[in-house]
Motif scaffolding. Structure first.
Motif: not given
Length: 540
Positions: A190, A194, A198, A272, A276
């Motif tokens: 995870m 992320t 990003a 969350a 996302f």
């Protein structure tokens, strides 16, 4: 003797609440967040879509997430065991959810394998400029028409070998268990997902034409809010996006400690996941804006979703962008990580159910479940008709599997078994964010209305004409036949006796939960609620 039984049936648990939250986010954040949400939002009115989306999240997604957490945590079991402890006649609902996960697991793995291969292809720009669609459908998948040749048995090593690798990795994670396998995998994957996504978004924002894509994505079309289909689309997306109503969150919640903050955890997971999705929308439409700019067309001319976005549109962007190989590696690598974290949660529903029913050890259950699924997955989806089978199975299991079981489960829990007040007490006794009568009304009234509308709409659509123009016999087998088989098999599995070693019997942790419920007062009235007879009777 009693001590040995307690040790045999001690339920696995996540190492901490934070690991559970990461694992739940990992399940919710899947392929659909990246390749489905951006297009759904764009088609639903751009920036205006955020209004129905937020309404759907607050009035359906989060309430359903809380319901799954309450059922799994209160009844301490996989989906079949949790529903059985709620009432013996409800066990079939749990098996229905398990079988839906069986179908999804079989085809979900192949998309991860495709993404893995495209991560490698991106580094070399293997498809060649302007040949992205031809490469995917022709060179890579060698897609054949089922109407002409029926189901293919031609093995494609470029698909089959990476698919074997996916199953080996996932089976290894599953065999290690909840704490050492699933928990640790999410702790690694995870954060990587992320960071990678990003970086991808930042890089996409600096592409020429990126602002055109963002304008197309965020510019509100307020007229769209008057269209009931847009609202239905928002609710439909939320049901699938949060991994609710098909056993995943019920199973994960059963691995939590007794005093865990359930609703607080649920809010973190829900927001969350939505964060996302919005990040994915920014990255995807910035990239599509560049694609439109490079081709001298409007964003509407290149906007797409699903497999077309991932394996045709994005390779086109990779071919045309400066530093495109990096974009491709980041995008497809993110798909791999998002897919794996979701797939292990799907498999855990199946493994936990059989482990509870049969009382087997973790490794034995994992291998018994995963190896046959891997064989079926490789046999079906390493062939030239894989894409057609995947498309049909996915469409029908979502519309008449997840949506149908969600509708039936809510009606059973709310209106037949009248369990919402007791589940509300369970949530409020342990959580920082308290739920009340509004939560019960949203579940008992709004959710069935919305799910019923979506279900009927899909039913009318699928009956009116053969799905995607595929042959009737093909849709009958992989569409309607699969839907009927799920229900029939669920009922048959619920009729099978539970093993003497099963977790349904002599479960000390569940007995401790019953003692907790005897003495935990209702946070609203102060009254003490004794456990219902059906709950204790369900263990026998």
């Amino acid at each position: 003797m009693a001590t040995a039984t307690m040790q045999t049936h001690k339920r696995e648990a996540f190492g901490s609440r934070n690991v559970f939250i990461l694992s739940a986010i990992g399940s919710a954040v899947g392929l659909g967040n990246i390749w489905r949400f951006p297009y759904v939002a764009y088609e639903g009115g751009g920036g205006a879509f955020l209004i129905p989306y937020l309404c759907a999240l607050l009035t359906a997604g989060i309430p359903l997430l809380f319901l799954d957490y309450a059922i799994g945590h209160r009844f301490r079991g996989s989906a079949p065991l949790a529903f059985r402890r709620m009432h013996p006649a409800a066990e079939a609902l749990g098996w229905w959810q398990v079988l839906i996960c069986v179908v999804i697991a079989v085809y979900y793995a192949v998309i991860i394998a495709w993404a893995g291969m495209y991560t490698w292809f991106s580094a070399q720009l293997a498809w060649g400029p302007g040949k992205e669609q031809e490469f995917f459908l022709g060179d890579f998948l060698q897609t054949a028409d089922v109407a002409e040749g029926g189901l293919s048995t031609t093995f494609l090593p470029q698909v089959g070998l990476p698919l074997v690798a996916v199953w080996v990795v996932v089976i290894g994670i599953m065999a290690l268990g909840v704490k050492r396998g699933i928990g640790r995998a999410n702790l690694v994957l995870m954060p990587l997902l992320t960071v990678m996504f990003a970086i991808l978004v930042v890089q996409a924002l600096f592409l020429p034409g990126a602002m055109d894509g963002l304008n197309a994505f965020f510019t509100p079309n307020w007229e769209a809010l008057a269209d009931p289909a847009v609202w239905a689309s928002a609710y439909g997306h939320i049901f699938f996006s949060l991994s609710v109503a098909f056993g995943i969150m019920v199973t994960y919640a059963s691995y939590l400690k007794r005093k865990t903050d359930l609703t607080g955890s649920g809010l973190v997971v829900a927001f969350a996941n939505s964060g996302f999705e919005i990040l994915a929308g920014i990255g995807v439409f910035a990239a599509l804006g560049f694609m439109a700019h490079a081709q001298g067309t409007e964003v509407s001319g290149v906007a797409t979703s699903g497999i077309g976005l991932a394996f045709i549109a994005f390779p086109t962007i990779v071919s045309q962008a400066t530093g495109g190989s990096i974009i491709g590696v980041l995008f497809f690598g993110a798909l791999v990580f998002a897919g794996i974290t979701s797939l292990i949660s799907i498999l855990e529903v199946i493994v936990a159910a059989l482990q509870d029913k049969l009382g087997w050890a973790r490794i034995r259950t994992t291998l018994t479940v995963s190896i046959p699924l891997a064989i079926v997955s490789i046999a079906l989806f390493s062939t030239t008709t894989a894409l057609t089978v995947l498309d049909t199975a996915d469409a029908f299991v979502n519309a008449f599997g997840i949506m149908a079981v969600a509708l039936v489960a809510i009606v059973v829990v709310a209106w037949i078994l009248h369990k919402l007040p007791a589940l509300q007490i369970h949530l409020n006794t342990r959580s920082s964010f308290r739920v009340g009568i509004l939560w019960r009304l949203l579940l008992a009234v709004l959710a069935p209305i919305v799910l019923g509308y979506l279900f009927i709409s899909e039913l009318v659509s699928k009956i009116s004409e053969p799905y995607s123009g595929y042959p009737v016999w093909f849709v009958a087998i992989f569409g309607w036949g699969m839907v009927v088989a799920l229900v029939v098999l669920a009922i048959l599995l619920s009729l099978l006796p539970w093993s003497a070693r099963s977790h349904a019997k002599d479960d000390p942790e569940y007995d401790e939960f019953l003692l907790d419920e005897q003495y935990d007062p209702d946070p609203e009235t102060g009254a003490v609620h004794l456990p219902a007879a059906t709950e204790s009777g369900a263990r026998s």
